[in-house]
Design an enzyme around this catalytic site. Structure first.
Site, PDB file in Angstrom:
ATOM      1  N   TYR A 147      -4.881  -6.619  -0.079  1.00 29.90           N
ATOM      2  CA  TYR A 147      -5.400  -5.898  -1.381  1.00 29.90           C
ATOM      3  C   TYR A 147      -4.177  -4.899  -1.854  1.00 29.90           C
ATOM      4  CZ  TYR A 147      -7.598  -2.149  -4.142  1.00 29.90           C
ATOM      5  OH  TYR A 147      -7.934  -1.391  -5.275  1.00 29.90           O
ATOM      6  N   LYS A 151      -1.878  -4.931  -5.604  1.00 33.94           N
ATOM      7  CA  LYS A 151      -1.649  -3.952  -6.386  1.00 33.94           C
ATOM      8  C   LYS A 151       0.058  -3.542  -6.284  1.00 33.94           C
ATOM      9  CE  LYS A 151      -5.989  -3.339  -7.371  1.00 33.94           C
ATOM     10  NZ  LYS A 151      -6.406  -3.525  -8.676  1.00 33.94           N
TER      11      LYS A 151
END
Length: 268
Positions: free
Chosen positions: A164, A168
């Site tokens: 994750y 990002k």
């Protein structure tokens, strides 16, 4: 004469608009006077129709709903084409759609269900959204705004967030490169980077850690709240306020940036 020329309104597209930050952004940009193209998965149709109807009644703007998957290039192209056909143009693309998968690095499997799905939605979804919106903005002339969804996890790593966080950080890279690509066309490119925001995504993360660690639900969320300078979680509207600024004329000289909206949890 295009629809935008006849109404004098700019048009913004928002992906992942059925709930959370996407929904709050749709409401805020409608309040700012934008006509809207809203996009979400087919399974979110009932919720997105309610969002659109409420916005039309409250703000008197035009709203077009489109359904599909941001990780599928043909769906994103169709989104932009449909909005242009119905509303006349695109001035702002808010690539908001994203997911979170929590695992320690070695427990994250390189399968479509986990790694591929997360990277396809968070990274490719942003890439496709920027690509087709930029092509339309260049065709139109007159500049535009591309806005992506980064995260506090795109500024620093967190336990059990390896992929994750990587996704990002990737959004930040896309934003910086795209800012250089599209600056000559008067298109700015920025991202919002929320900390812990009270959304279904955060509740899912909280449930994961509660189940794993045997803690009461809400413990993970409380940790973020207590560790921030303002001692509270972000609300979706806090993020929408920043998006409103990014797409405004007041932000015309800001590009390539990823702004934290985290109540003072992480400092650049």
């Amino acid at each position: 004469m295009s629809s935008t020329e006849s109404t004098g309104k700019r048009v913004a597209i928002i992906t992942g608009a059925a709930e959370g930050i996407g929904k709050a952004t749709a409401v805020r940009l409608a309040n700012d006077g934008y006509d809207l193209g809203l996009f979400d998965l087919p399974r979110a149709q009932e919720r997105l129709e309610v969002v659109a109807d409420d916005i039309r009644k409250a703000h008197g703007v035009r709203v077009v709903n489109v359904y599909g998957d941001v990780s599928k290039e043909e769906d994103v192209k169709r989104l932009v084409d449909t909005v242009v056909e119905e509303l006349g143009s695109v001035y702002a693309m808010i690539a908001n759609a994203g997911i979170c998968i929590n695992r320690t690095l070695h427990e994250t499997t390189a399968t479509t269900e986990q790694a591929d799905k997360l990277l396809d939605i968070n990274v490719k979804g942003t890439f496709y959204s920027f690509k087709y919106a930029a092509l339309q903005m260049i065709k139109q002339g007159g500049g535009g705004r591309l806005v992506g969804a980064a995260s506090i996890a795109g500024k620093r790593g967190f336990p059990e967030h390896a992929l994750y966080s990587a996704s990002k950080f990737a959004v930040r890279g896309i934003v910086q490169s795209a800012a250089l690509d599209y600056g000559p066309y008067g298109i700015t490119v920025n991202a919002y980077a929320p900390g812990a925001c009270e959304t279904s995504l955060l509740r899912g993360v909280d449930e994961y850690f509660a189940g794993k660690n045997g803690q009461p639900q809400g413990t993970y969320m409380e940790m973020f709240s207590s560790n921030s300078a303002l001692k509270r979680l972000a609300q979706p509207e806090d993020i929408a306020n920043l998006v409103s600024f990014f797409v405004s004329d007041n932000a015309a000289y800001i590009t390539g940036q990823s702004y934290l909206v985290d109540g003072g949890s992480c400092f650049d």
